[in-house]
Enzyme design. Sequence first.
Site, PDB file in Angstrom:
ATOM      1  CG  HIS A 236      -0.326   0.081   2.533  1.00 26.85           C
ATOM      2  ND1 HIS A 236       0.514  -0.889   3.028  1.00 26.85           N
ATOM      3  CD2 HIS A 236      -0.403   1.030   3.517  1.00 26.85           C
ATOM      4  CE1 HIS A 236       0.914  -0.564   4.240  1.00 26.85           C
ATOM      5  NE2 HIS A 236       0.380   0.609   4.563  1.00 26.85           N
TER       6      HIS A 236
ATOM      7  CG  ASP B  39       4.993   2.714   7.308  1.00 22.03           C
ATOM      8  OD1 ASP B  39       4.088   3.244   6.634  1.00 22.03           O
ATOM      9  OD2 ASP B  39       4.765   1.813   8.144  1.00 22.03           O
ATOM     10  CG  HIS B  40       4.297  -0.432   4.294  1.00 22.47           C
ATOM     11  ND1 HIS B  40       4.307  -1.783   4.564  1.00 22.47           N
ATOM     12  CD2 HIS B  40       3.888   0.169   5.427  1.00 22.47           C
ATOM     13  CE1 HIS B  40       3.901  -1.982   5.807  1.00 22.47           C
ATOM     14  NE2 HIS B  40       3.644  -0.806   6.361  1.00 22.47           N
TER      15      HIS B  40
ATOM     16  CG  HIS C  37      -4.088  -0.202   6.582  1.00 26.06           C
ATOM     17  ND1 HIS C  37      -4.052  -0.136   7.956  1.00 26.06           N
ATOM     18  CD2 HIS C  37      -3.060   0.593   6.147  1.00 26.06           C
ATOM     19  CE1 HIS C  37      -3.052   0.635   8.335  1.00 26.06           C
ATOM     20  NE2 HIS C  37      -2.440   1.099   7.255  1.00 26.06           N
TER      21      HIS C  37
END
Length: 300
Positions: free
Chosen positions: A63, A67-68, A139
């Site tokens: 996603h 932080d990803h 999410h």
Amino acid sequence: MPSFNVTILGCGSATPTLRHCATSQVVDVRDRLYMIDCGEGTQLQMRRMQIRFNRLTHIFISHLHGDHCFGLPGLIASLGLLGRKSELFVHGPAGLEDLLRLASHELPFEVRLNVIDPARHALVMEDRSLRVYSIPLRHRIPTCGYLFAEKPGESHLVREMIDFHHIPVRLLAGIRRGDDYVTPEGDLVPNSRLTRPPDPPRRYAYCSDTACHPDIVPLIEGADCLYHEATYMESEAARARQTFHSTARQAAGIARQAHVRQLVIGHYSARYKDDDWLGKEADAVFPGTVRGNEGMIIKI
């Protein structure tokens, strides 16, 4: 048995800390490397762990929270500086093209983007060793996990029988695939006498970021290993619901319902100074839970 390993580059949550880096993993299947998520600091972690950049073939983004994925433009730019020539495949949700645009100027290789629908369980990628499927998660923005499913291997030759019948080398590949053998005298030797069954194919499921979502259980049923986020302890369950994350106890509950062989937890909140308590909470529900950490290599 051919290699199937997962190296954890980062298992922290939204903000990097001195204990944990932003989320990223590298999956090694038969010496081909696949990356899952690419948070800040991923390149440095690859350097520390001596992972060769140019062996990456596919990158899967869950996603578009920073932080990803904020490490992706820098990694792609570095691949160009290192002289990569072969194409790179990037899989992820709509909007990823804007991020890739930051790094795609004058690259010496092609970046091929596969935009996927995170709300669907579907085949995302297939090569000679592996099939990768999306796992719809819950999410705050569209998010999916990934299931890495090894393809069945070929049968093992029974060397004593091969030598006994003096079978030519040129026929061995076909026998591994299931062929019988006909002797020069015309006698049929069935394949079952010449081979042993192949090793059972292995499966690795990655599920982060997500609220506790029992709908994924049938999709990961019996997986050899599940990596599931465990951002909070159960004492912060209300916070977990508010932010669409999971507690360690909830992650363990999903693992138990899905009858997975191994559970690895990660994506720890920066509020915890000691991750052991998260591991203990999960272990009480799913004994043998592994607390993920940077540099850990998980053998599937």
